[in-house]
Design a protein around this motif. Sequence first.
Motif, PDB file in Angstrom:
ATOM      1  N   UNK A  46       0.813  -1.211   0.000  1.00  0.00           N
ATOM      2  CA  UNK A  46       0.000   0.000   0.000  1.00  0.00           C
ATOM      3  C   UNK A  46       0.850   1.266   0.000  1.00  0.00           C
ATOM      4  N   UNK A  47       0.322   2.318   0.617  1.00  0.00           N
ATOM      5  CA  UNK A  47       0.968   3.634   0.564  1.00  0.00           C
ATOM      6  C   UNK A  47       2.315   3.673   1.277  1.00  0.00           C
ATOM      7  N   UNK A  48       2.507   2.837   2.295  1.00  0.00           N
ATOM      8  CA  UNK A  48       3.765   2.887   3.049  1.00  0.00           C
ATOM      9  C   UNK A  48       4.961   2.532   2.162  1.00  0.00           C
ATOM     10  N   UNK A  49       4.703   1.851   1.055  1.00  0.00           N
ATOM     11  CA  UNK A  49       5.805   1.498   0.153  1.00  0.00           C
ATOM     12  C   UNK A  49       6.474   2.740  -0.420  1.00  0.00           C
ATOM     13  N   UNK A  50       5.760   3.867  -0.460  1.00  0.00           N
ATOM     14  CA  UNK A  50       6.331   5.087  -1.023  1.00  0.00           C
ATOM     15  C   UNK A  50       7.508   5.603  -0.195  1.00  0.00           C
ATOM     16  N   UNK A  51       7.599   5.179   1.050  1.00  0.00           N
ATOM     17  CA  UNK A  51       8.754   5.535   1.880  1.00  0.00           C
ATOM     18  C   UNK A  51      10.043   4.999   1.259  1.00  0.00           C
ATOM     19  N   UNK A  52       9.914   3.906   0.537  1.00  0.00           N
ATOM     20  CA  UNK A  52      11.067   3.257  -0.094  1.00  0.00           C
ATOM     21  C   UNK A  52      11.900   4.236  -0.917  1.00  0.00           C
ATOM     22  N   UNK A  53      11.235   5.136  -1.653  1.00  0.00           N
ATOM     23  CA  UNK A  53      11.960   6.049  -2.542  1.00  0.00           C
ATOM     24  C   UNK A  53      12.856   7.016  -1.765  1.00  0.00           C
ATOM     25  N   UNK A  54      12.394   7.428  -0.585  1.00  0.00           N
ATOM     26  CA  UNK A  54      13.198   8.315   0.254  1.00  0.00           C
ATOM     27  C   UNK A  54      14.228   7.524   1.053  1.00  0.00           C
ATOM     28  N   UNK A  97      23.298  13.192   8.801  1.00  0.00           N
ATOM     29  CA  UNK A  97      21.877  13.578   8.727  1.00  0.00           C
ATOM     30  C   UNK A  97      21.113  12.626   7.814  1.00  0.00           C
ATOM     31  N   UNK A  98      21.672  12.318   6.666  1.00  0.00           N
ATOM     32  CA  UNK A  98      20.944  11.480   5.700  1.00  0.00           C
ATOM     33  C   UNK A  98      20.887  10.017   6.135  1.00  0.00           C
ATOM     34  N   UNK A  99      21.909   9.528   6.801  1.00  0.00           N
ATOM     35  CA  UNK A  99      21.811   8.161   7.320  1.00  0.00           C
ATOM     36  C   UNK A  99      20.762   8.093   8.431  1.00  0.00           C
ATOM     37  N   UNK A 100      20.644   9.152   9.215  1.00  0.00           N
ATOM     38  CA  UNK A 100      19.582   9.189  10.222  1.00  0.00           C
ATOM     39  C   UNK A 100      18.214   9.147   9.544  1.00  0.00           C
ATOM     40  N   UNK A 101      18.061   9.898   8.457  1.00  0.00           N
ATOM     41  CA  UNK A 101      16.810   9.849   7.686  1.00  0.00           C
ATOM     42  C   UNK A 101      16.569   8.436   7.169  1.00  0.00           C
ATOM     43  N   UNK A 102      17.625   7.796   6.709  1.00  0.00           N
ATOM     44  CA  UNK A 102      17.525   6.418   6.213  1.00  0.00           C
ATOM     45  C   UNK A 102      17.034   5.468   7.295  1.00  0.00           C
ATOM     46  N   UNK A 103      17.600   5.582   8.484  1.00  0.00           N
ATOM     47  CA  UNK A 103      17.226   4.685   9.585  1.00  0.00           C
ATOM     48  C   UNK A 103      15.798   4.952  10.046  1.00  0.00           C
ATOM     49  N   UNK A 104      15.449   6.226  10.201  1.00  0.00           N
ATOM     50  CA  UNK A 104      14.101   6.580  10.666  1.00  0.00           C
ATOM     51  C   UNK A 104      13.049   6.181   9.641  1.00  0.00           C
ATOM     52  N   UNK A 105      13.301   6.460   8.363  1.00  0.00           N
ATOM     53  CA  UNK A 105      12.331   6.091   7.323  1.00  0.00           C
ATOM     54  C   UNK A 105      12.203   4.569   7.223  1.00  0.00           C
ATOM     55  N   UNK A 106      13.306   3.855   7.475  1.00  0.00           N
ATOM     56  CA  UNK A 106      13.232   2.392   7.498  1.00  0.00           C
ATOM     57  C   UNK A 106      12.346   1.888   8.610  1.00  0.00           C
ATOM     58  N   UNK A 107      12.411   2.545   9.758  1.00  0.00           N
ATOM     59  CA  UNK A 107      11.550   2.158  10.881  1.00  0.00           C
ATOM     60  C   UNK A 107      10.084   2.436  10.578  1.00  0.00           C
ATOM     61  N   UNK A 108       9.817   3.559   9.907  1.00  0.00           N
ATOM     62  CA  UNK A 108       8.443   3.889   9.518  1.00  0.00           C
ATOM     63  C   UNK A 108       7.889   2.825   8.581  1.00  0.00           C
ATOM     64  N   UNK A 109       8.722   2.352   7.671  1.00  0.00           N
ATOM     65  CA  UNK A 109       8.310   1.293   6.751  1.00  0.00           C
ATOM     66  C   UNK A 109       8.148  -0.042   7.476  1.00  0.00           C
ATOM     67  N   UNK A 110       9.051  -0.319   8.430  1.00  0.00           N
ATOM     68  CA  UNK A 110       9.074  -1.630   9.085  1.00  0.00           C
ATOM     69  C   UNK A 110       7.860  -1.870   9.977  1.00  0.00           C
ATOM     70  N   UNK A 111       7.346  -0.825  10.595  1.00  0.00           N
ATOM     71  CA  UNK A 111       6.249  -1.014  11.557  1.00  0.00           C
ATOM     72  C   UNK A 111       5.042  -1.725  10.938  1.00  0.00           C
ATOM     73  N   UNK A 112       4.495  -1.262   9.809  1.00  0.00           N
ATOM     74  CA  UNK A 112       3.346  -1.984   9.235  1.00  0.00           C
ATOM     75  C   UNK A 112       3.730  -3.262   8.494  1.00  0.00           C
ATOM     76  N   UNK A 113       4.993  -3.370   8.031  1.00  0.00           N
ATOM     77  CA  UNK A 113       5.387  -4.539   7.233  1.00  0.00           C
ATOM     78  C   UNK A 113       5.900  -5.671   8.118  1.00  0.00           C
ATOM     79  N   UNK A 114       6.775  -5.349   9.049  1.00  0.00           N
ATOM     80  CA  UNK A 114       7.346  -6.350   9.946  1.00  0.00           C
ATOM     81  C   UNK A 114       6.632  -6.418  11.285  1.00  0.00           C
TER      82      UNK A 114
END
Length: 242
Positions: A46-54, A97-114
Amino acid sequence: MAAGDANRSMEPMPILLKVLSGFSVALFSVALYMVWFYAPREVVMGEVQRVFYFHVAAGWVGALAFLVTAIAGAIYLLREESRWDLLALSSVEIGVVFILINIVSGSIWAKPIWGTWWTWDPRLITATIMELIYIAYLMLRQGIDDPRRRARFGAVYGIAGFISVPITFLSIRLLRTIHPLVFGGEGGSLAGSFNMEPPMFLTFMISLLAFTFVFVTLLWHRYRLQLRAEQLEQTKMKLLLE
């Protein structure tokens, strides 16, 4: 710092930097539009997949930033010109800064998927260690007063610390992991894996390009600020010695 560097630090913003800044903003806006309105909605996630691009683009910028730091550090050791140390420092700050964004966005994606914000997956662990290594770089530099010693320490540390980047990249290929592969994966064999349709792939590539231009723009701006800060520090030292 060389006199030429000091003089350049006080110059108005170069026209090329202004053009680059405008282009980066425009390209990033295009990427945002494509992520939200052009790329199709992924059927399973669903929509959470869009986090992947960032998420992936931010991770790419972090790795690129740390590569620039290692290269600039090597050049500093060869030439001992402070501008290369300032470039390395500027790049680390952006990379963190960008690796922090990477880690945080990964967590946002992981919550509904994992079903969890965090899991002790090799990719997550290595990415976090990499982030901490470069945070330590910034902190340890502050404890060295002598500019030349600080620059040499930063150069050696930046080169040695870069080993964490390929380790992070290879972690999901060499170790048992639940983190999906962007390229070379096994289709939908892992939770969160998906096959990119042409519009998704185009959006992904535009996002990578946009984030890359944003990185170059930020690096140039931050480098100019570092030059000004160094000039100010030298001016204060002169006033104290008078």
